[in-house]
Design a protein around this motif. Sequence first.
Motif, PDB file in Angstrom:
ATOM      1  N   PHE A 129       0.846  -1.303  -0.235  1.00 23.06           N
ATOM      2  CA  PHE A 129      -0.139   0.012  -0.004  1.00 23.06           C
ATOM      3  C   PHE A 129       0.887   1.256   0.177  1.00 23.06           C
ATOM      4  N   SER A 130       0.418   2.315  -0.525  1.00 20.44           N
ATOM      5  CA  SER A 130       1.262   3.449  -0.386  1.00 20.44           C
ATOM      6  C   SER A 130       0.320   4.659  -0.608  1.00 20.44           C
ATOM      7  N   ARG A 131       0.982   5.969  -0.079  1.00 22.45           N
ATOM      8  CA  ARG A 131       0.248   7.144  -0.515  1.00 22.45           C
ATOM      9  C   ARG A 131       1.402   8.292  -0.840  1.00 22.45           C
ATOM     10  N   VAL A 132       0.721   9.103  -1.683  1.00 26.16           N
ATOM     11  CA  VAL A 132       1.382  10.153  -2.381  1.00 26.16           C
ATOM     12  C   VAL A 132       1.064  11.568  -1.655  1.00 26.16           C
ATOM     13  N   TYR A 133       2.210  12.264  -1.223  1.00 27.19           N
ATOM     14  CA  TYR A 133       2.125  13.592  -0.458  1.00 27.19           C
ATOM     15  C   TYR A 133       2.597  14.554  -1.057  1.00 27.19           C
ATOM     16  N   SER A 134       2.145  15.742  -1.109  1.00 25.32           N
ATOM     17  CA  SER A 134       2.952  16.996  -1.555  1.00 25.32           C
ATOM     18  C   SER A 134       4.549  17.152  -0.655  1.00 25.32           C
ATOM     19  N   PRO A 135       5.116  17.942  -1.210  1.00 29.94           N
ATOM     20  CA  PRO A 135       6.392  18.186  -0.161  1.00 29.94           C
ATOM     21  C   PRO A 135       6.131  18.727   1.152  1.00 29.94           C
ATOM     22  N   ALA A 136       5.023  19.352   1.187  1.00 22.50           N
ATOM     23  CA  ALA A 136       4.366  20.076   2.466  1.00 22.50           C
ATOM     24  C   ALA A 136       3.861  19.150   3.103  1.00 22.50           C
ATOM     25  N   GLY A 137       3.575  17.730   2.797  1.00 16.10           N
ATOM     26  CA  GLY A 137       2.932  16.662   3.547  1.00 16.10           C
ATOM     27  C   GLY A 137       1.119  16.764   3.190  1.00 16.10           C
ATOM     28  N   ASN A 138       0.615  17.585   2.143  1.00 15.07           N
ATOM     29  CA  ASN A 138      -0.876  17.503   1.967  1.00 15.07           C
ATOM     30  C   ASN A 138      -1.158  16.221   1.165  1.00 15.07           C
ATOM     31  N   CYS A 139      -2.103  15.918   1.027  1.00 19.70           N
ATOM     32  CA  CYS A 139      -3.121  15.110   0.280  1.00 19.70           C
ATOM     33  C   CYS A 139      -3.224  13.726   0.754  1.00 19.70           C
ATOM     34  N   GLY A 140      -1.893  12.930   0.668  1.00 22.71           N
ATOM     35  CA  GLY A 140      -2.175  11.456   0.978  1.00 22.71           C
ATOM     36  C   GLY A 140      -2.815  10.544  -0.051  1.00 22.71           C
ATOM     37  N   LEU A 141      -2.670  10.869  -1.276  1.00 22.71           N
ATOM     38  CA  LEU A 141      -3.403  10.232  -2.217  1.00 22.71           C
ATOM     39  C   LEU A 141      -3.001   8.693  -2.447  1.00 22.71           C
ATOM     40  N   ALA A 142      -3.942   7.865  -2.395  1.00 24.83           N
ATOM     41  CA  ALA A 142      -3.771   6.412  -2.544  1.00 24.83           C
ATOM     42  C   ALA A 142      -3.617   5.716  -3.827  1.00 24.83           C
ATOM     43  N   MET A 143      -3.146   6.443  -4.858  1.00 25.86           N
ATOM     44  CA  MET A 143      -2.971   6.223  -6.084  1.00 25.86           C
ATOM     45  C   MET A 143      -1.919   7.277  -6.931  1.00 25.86           C
ATOM     46  N   SER A 144      -1.372   6.647  -7.724  1.00 22.15           N
ATOM     47  CA  SER A 144      -0.194   7.550  -8.589  1.00 22.15           C
ATOM     48  C   SER A 144      -0.849   8.176  -9.843  1.00 22.15           C
ATOM     49  N   ARG A 145      -2.014   8.282 -10.155  1.00 18.95           N
ATOM     50  CA  ARG A 145      -2.362   9.019 -11.147  1.00 18.95           C
ATOM     51  C   ARG A 145      -3.987   9.204 -10.869  1.00 18.95           C
ATOM     52  N   SER A 146      -4.609  10.438 -11.395  1.00 17.90           N
ATOM     53  CA  SER A 146      -5.820  10.709 -10.966  1.00 17.90           C
ATOM     54  C   SER A 146      -6.228  11.940 -11.681  1.00 17.90           C
ATOM     55  N   PHE A 147      -7.680  12.296 -11.782  1.00 18.26           N
ATOM     56  CA  PHE A 147      -7.950  13.450 -12.047  1.00 18.26           C
ATOM     57  C   PHE A 147      -8.505  14.444 -10.858  1.00 18.26           C
ATOM     58  N   GLY A 148      -7.978  15.708 -11.004  1.00 19.23           N
ATOM     59  CA  GLY A 148      -8.275  16.603  -9.778  1.00 19.23           C
ATOM     60  C   GLY A 148      -6.901  16.443  -8.948  1.00 19.23           C
ATOM     61  N   ASP A 149      -7.059  16.342  -7.565  1.00 13.04           N
ATOM     62  CA  ASP A 149      -6.036  16.088  -6.683  1.00 13.04           C
ATOM     63  C   ASP A 149      -4.849  17.000  -6.911  1.00 13.04           C
ATOM     64  N   LEU A 150      -5.145  18.340  -6.917  1.00 11.16           N
ATOM     65  CA  LEU A 150      -4.138  19.432  -7.711  1.00 11.16           C
ATOM     66  C   LEU A 150      -2.979  19.616  -6.798  1.00 11.16           C
ATOM     67  N   ALA A 151      -3.105  19.257  -5.417  1.00 16.49           N
ATOM     68  CA  ALA A 151      -1.935  19.356  -4.378  1.00 16.49           C
ATOM     69  C   ALA A 151      -0.744  18.517  -4.925  1.00 16.49           C
ATOM     70  N   VAL A 152      -0.963  17.351  -5.298  1.00 11.28           N
ATOM     71  CA  VAL A 152      -0.079  16.478  -5.824  1.00 11.28           C
ATOM     72  C   VAL A 152       0.197  16.425  -7.349  1.00 11.28           C
ATOM     73  N   LYS A 153      -0.951  16.945  -8.009  1.00  9.04           N
ATOM     74  CA  LYS A 153      -0.708  16.852  -9.561  1.00  9.04           C
ATOM     75  C   LYS A 153       0.371  17.940  -9.858  1.00  9.04           C
ATOM     76  N   ARG A 154       0.800  18.815  -9.128  1.00  9.97           N
ATOM     77  CA  ARG A 154       2.039  19.573  -9.434  1.00  9.97           C
ATOM     78  C   ARG A 154       3.332  18.922  -9.078  1.00  9.97           C
ATOM     79  N   HIS A 155       2.991  17.495  -8.627  1.00  9.73           N
ATOM     80  CA  HIS A 155       4.379  16.840  -8.158  1.00  9.73           C
ATOM     81  C   HIS A 155       4.462  15.466  -8.588  1.00  9.73           C
ATOM     82  N   GLY A 156       4.058  15.239  -9.938  1.00  8.69           N
ATOM     83  CA  GLY A 156       4.168  13.892 -10.525  1.00  8.69           C
ATOM     84  C   GLY A 156       2.842  13.220 -10.844  1.00  8.69           C
ATOM     85  N   VAL A 157       1.978  13.639  -9.820  1.00  7.00           N
ATOM     86  CA  VAL A 157       0.624  12.851 -10.417  1.00  7.00           C
ATOM     87  C   VAL A 157       0.170  13.338 -11.522  1.00  7.00           C
ATOM     88  N   THR A 158      -0.462  12.226 -12.461  1.00  6.73           N
ATOM     89  CA  THR A 158      -1.000  12.739 -13.772  1.00  6.73           C
ATOM     90  C   THR A 158      -2.304  12.030 -14.119  1.00  6.73           C
TER      91      THR A 158
END
Length: 272
Positions: A129-158
């Motif tokens: 299991f994994s989560r994606v966070y922004s450098p500031a520690g925001n979001c915690g997205l449980a997938m590596s690609r998505s629509f929306g989720d702009l806090a991590v869209k700037r850091h590799g999520v597509t």
Amino acid sequence: GKEGHRCAERLCAVLPGMISAGLTVGDGNPNDAIDAAFEAAELNLEKAASDAGYSIEESGAAAAVMVLDPDGNGWLATCGDCQVVVINLQSGEFEATQPHKAHDAVEQARLEGAGARVQVEEEAGMPTFSRVYSPAGNCGLAMSRSFGDLAVKRHGVTCRPTIKSVRVASRSCCVIGSDGLFDYLPAEQIAKVLTVQLPVHGPLVAAEQLVVESKRRWLQACNSEYCDDVTLCIMTLSTAVEAVIDAEAVRSSQAPAPPTTTSSTPAMQMLD
């Protein structure tokens, strides 16, 4: 996120039409049309959220689609943790997409290269299991690609989809489902169940059986404390040639037979 349902509703409203429109321009290449439609849908979602005044900084959605042409060529496209499975109901063979997870080596390298922080949980030395966070520690997205989720869209999520080309047999079915379905029901087991159950009981009963079994496994794994949402769509598929053969068989049993016509549209039955 709390606005995830609004993201999903927007994508359902615009993404199919964008793909269809893309197939009618240029050379009609499905891969290009799907790629362009996913990118356009992301921009459309961002504008819709801005116009309506809701935030998609930490809210988003996954998406899965299937494009099928009359000759039995299929394209399975996913963004996020939902999946598509196409099953040959005669042989039991199947083709399946894979969910986008941040602990996949390629996905993790892209994310971390763009500044994201990836937190990975392991079991017996294997990432589970994994989560994606922004450098500031925001979001915690449980997938590596998505629509929306702009806090991590700037850091590799597509939102760019993975597209898989398949050949669809004359008697097949397609299952599109959320991670709640596939987390405890692998594609192989779903293929075995539907190969037996779908021709006998039809898509509604088969879908209900899959939901019940998925929920049972969730509750068993989580000590009856949690069950993720389980969403699925089952479509029975036939190529245009098979649809014409079926139509001819029906007409031959009737008198008088009406004039024959053919259609390039594949026959589908969809379960909402």
